[in-house]
Design a protein around this motif. Structure first.
Motif, PDB file in Angstrom:
ATOM      1  N   GLY A 175       0.845  -1.191   0.000  1.00 50.31           N
ATOM      2  CA  GLY A 175       0.000   0.000   0.000  1.00 50.31           C
ATOM      3  C   GLY A 175       0.877   1.236   0.000  1.00 50.31           C
ATOM      4  N   GLU A 228       1.112   4.933   1.974  1.00 52.20           N
ATOM      5  CA  GLU A 228       0.587   5.786   3.050  1.00 52.20           C
ATOM      6  C   GLU A 228       0.027   7.048   2.385  1.00 52.20           C
ATOM      7  N   THR A 256      -1.311  -7.764   6.802  1.00 51.71           N
ATOM      8  CA  THR A 256      -2.732  -7.395   6.702  1.00 51.71           C
ATOM      9  C   THR A 256      -3.043  -6.212   7.615  1.00 51.71           C
ATOM     10  N   GLN A 283      -1.935  -3.156   5.880  1.00 52.66           N
ATOM     11  CA  GLN A 283      -2.848  -2.775   4.802  1.00 52.66           C
ATOM     12  C   GLN A 283      -4.088  -2.086   5.379  1.00 52.66           C
ATOM     13  N   ALA A 284      -4.581  -2.605   6.497  1.00 50.86           N
ATOM     14  CA  ALA A 284      -5.740  -1.984   7.140  1.00 50.86           C
ATOM     15  C   ALA A 284      -5.389  -0.575   7.632  1.00 50.86           C
ATOM     16  N   LYS A 326      -5.672   2.267   5.074  1.00 44.67           N
ATOM     17  CA  LYS A 326      -6.959   2.704   4.556  1.00 44.67           C
ATOM     18  C   LYS A 326      -7.176   4.153   4.997  1.00 44.67           C
ATOM     19  N   GLU A 327      -7.760   4.930   4.099  1.00 45.96           N
ATOM     20  CA  GLU A 327      -7.855   6.367   4.353  1.00 45.96           C
ATOM     21  C   GLU A 327      -8.577   6.696   5.664  1.00 45.96           C
ATOM     22  N   GLU A 328      -9.620   5.926   5.992  1.00 45.63           N
ATOM     23  CA  GLU A 328     -10.424   6.251   7.179  1.00 45.63           C
ATOM     24  C   GLU A 328      -9.653   6.019   8.487  1.00 45.63           C
ATOM     25  N   VAL A 331     -10.575  -0.362  11.489  1.00 51.05           N
ATOM     26  CA  VAL A 331     -10.642  -1.061  10.199  1.00 51.05           C
ATOM     27  C   VAL A 331     -10.432  -2.557  10.442  1.00 51.05           C
ATOM     28  N   ALA A 384      -9.873  -6.252   8.448  1.00 42.04           N
ATOM     29  CA  ALA A 384      -9.496  -6.818   7.150  1.00 42.04           C
ATOM     30  C   ALA A 384      -9.230  -8.307   7.301  1.00 42.04           C
ATOM     31  N   VAL A 390      -7.042  -6.017   0.206  1.00 44.30           N
ATOM     32  CA  VAL A 390      -8.021  -5.043   0.695  1.00 44.30           C
ATOM     33  C   VAL A 390      -8.252  -3.889  -0.270  1.00 44.30           C
ATOM     34  N   ASP A 391      -7.364  -3.721  -1.235  1.00 47.83           N
ATOM     35  CA  ASP A 391      -7.526  -2.598  -2.156  1.00 47.83           C
ATOM     36  C   ASP A 391      -7.911  -3.040  -3.565  1.00 47.83           C
TER      37      ASP A 391
END
Lengths: 351, 93
Positions: free
Chosen positions: A58, A60, A91, A94-95, A98-100, A339, A341, A347-348
């Motif tokens: 991912g 950042e 994982t 990756q979580a 996530k933007e949130e 988040v 996952a 996830v993406d």
């Protein structure tokens, strides 16, 4: 078959002690000794997770920093991870991206939160995690090193060093490692990951930007409402003394307090709906804890600790005896979201 | 026996971000302030504006405040930056 070469710079050191000095001197550790990350150990992590070294896990989103499997594996080895731990670390990262989740905000804030990780599903058995005694402490090797790997990754891959990107005023001990698993075998409740939409046969991680646990005690009742009223009181105290704004909260309920709630037929949803109603304060109550100057003309405004019952993450974990529980508050209201996952799922990836 | 160990850092692999060209003078220029919205920014930026105007001859200072103090600036604020000759952003707790 040709192996993809690792791209990390390498250093030759005389021995284990010299490796420690190299890593500490460069600011690459959390202050504790690290396992020297050799190419063999890093490749073993990557092979277990079936990831080539250059796999992009991912980016950042704020600082646009790419995170590759190789670099994360180097940090996981340093934390003490075995290869079987690495898919969980990957994982979780990756979580976190996530933007949130607002990774940059939560890792740079003066608020000083840590990344809490909850592991669910069959992988708990593979890694030998312990969800009972000392669940929020040094309960087992797996959760200790997985939580630590997230922090070392933040330090080395995003420069989240104290006084640098990390502006925490205080921080808390969870910043070394903050990871637990759920005691899924000893509860009638659905697991956290299932409640949050993951299939029951999948393993998953949930990450949350979390403050230190606030321990409660009530061993003098078996009434679910009375037990949960103690949790609600602690959430209200957090609202007044730390942050009044609503967001994700975790509550950890060990067996002694969990059993009477389950026996009374309450589900996790029932618990969440009860605490949504009970964990709320009047803004005017700020005056009782020395914050009268920010009440202004809104004394009667009601602030709920949870934006909705969905915001509560109920975790069954802890030793078999003791009328204790824990409330784990969010870093800052709903600015960040927990988040969840599934492990081994992209996830993406678009469908 | 020696051990060969790996660098755990990103080794400066960040995307191609670089500093904008520096100004020789701020006289007559428009400067933007992007506040994170915390209480301490008010006094800090007020004093900074005074210094910029009185000591460096800045013509105009535009104040903007982020909607979330922990997130990047809102898009409409970021879009305004191109109309300023320089921007100052900072933490104020």
């Amino acid at each position: 078959m040709n192996q993809v070469a690792l791209v990390s710079k390498s250093f030759e050191v005389d021995d284990f002690a010299a490796a420690q000095e190299l890593y500490h001197a460069n600011g690459w550790t959390d202050g504790l000794p690290v396992v020297p990350p050799t190419e063999t150990a890093v490749r073993a992590c990557l092979e277990w997770a079936l990831m080539p070294p250059d796999q992009l896990l991912g980016i950042e989103p704020v600082r646009e920093q790419p995170i590759t499997a190789e670099k994360l594996a180097v940090n996981a080895v340093m934390a003490g991870c075995l290869p079987m731990h690495f898919p969980i670390v990957a994982t979780a990262w990756q979580a976190m991206m996530k933007e949130e989740f607002l990774l940059h905000g939560i890792t740079s804030s003066t608020g000083g939160c840590a990344v809490l990780v909850v592991i669910n599903g069959p992988v708990r058995h593979e890694i030998g995690a312990n969800a009972t005694f000392n669940a929020l402490g040094n309960s087992d090797r797996a959760t200790a090193v997985i939580g630590r790997a997230l922090r070392l990754g933040l330090i080395n891959l995003l420069d989240v060093r104290s006084g640098g990107i990390d502006r925490s005023t205080l921080g808390h001990p969870g910043k070394f490692s903050y990871c637990l698993t759920e005691d899924e075998e000893d509860t009638t409740w659905q697991s956290l990951s299932v409640v949050r939409g993951i299939p029951s046969d999948a393993s998953a991680v949930t990450v949350m930007a979390a403050m230190a646990p606030r321990q409660i005690m009530n061993e003098w009742t078996t009434d679910p409402r009375e037990i949960l009223e103690t949790f609600a009181a602690e959430m209200r105290a957090n609202q007044l003394n730390y942050s009044i704004y609503g967001g994700n909260y975790v509550i950890v309920i060990p067996k002694q307090l969990r059993e009477p709630i389950e026996r009374a037929g309450w589900s996790k949803r029932d618990v969440a709906e009860f605490l949504f109603e009970r964990a709320r304060v009047r803004r005017g109550d700020w005056a009782s804890v020395g914050k009268g100057s920010v009440v202004r003309d809104r004394a009667d405004k009601i602030h709920t600790a949870l934006g909705s019952p969905d915001d509560l993450l109920v975790v069954a974990a802890g030793g078999p005896a003791g009328g204790f529980g824990a409330v784990i508050p969010p870093w800052m209201g709903s600015k960040t979201r927990a988040v969840t996952a599934a492990i081994g799922v992209c996830v993406d990836c678009e469908p | 026996m020696t051990i060969r160990v790996l660098d755990p850092t990103h080794e400066k692999s960040a995307a191609g971000l670089k500093l904008a060209p520096r100004h020789r003078s701020l006289a007559g220029q428009t400067i933007g302030f992007i506040s994170n919205g915390k209480e301490g920014t008010k006094g800090f930026f007020t004093e900074l504006e005074r210094g910029l105007r009185e000591q460096l001859g800045v013509a105009k200072v535009v104040w903007r405040t982020k909607s979330n103090y922990s997130a990047p600036a809102d898009t409409h604020i970021a879009d305004e930056i191109k109309r300023w000759q320089a921007v100052i952003t900072g933490v104020g707790d």
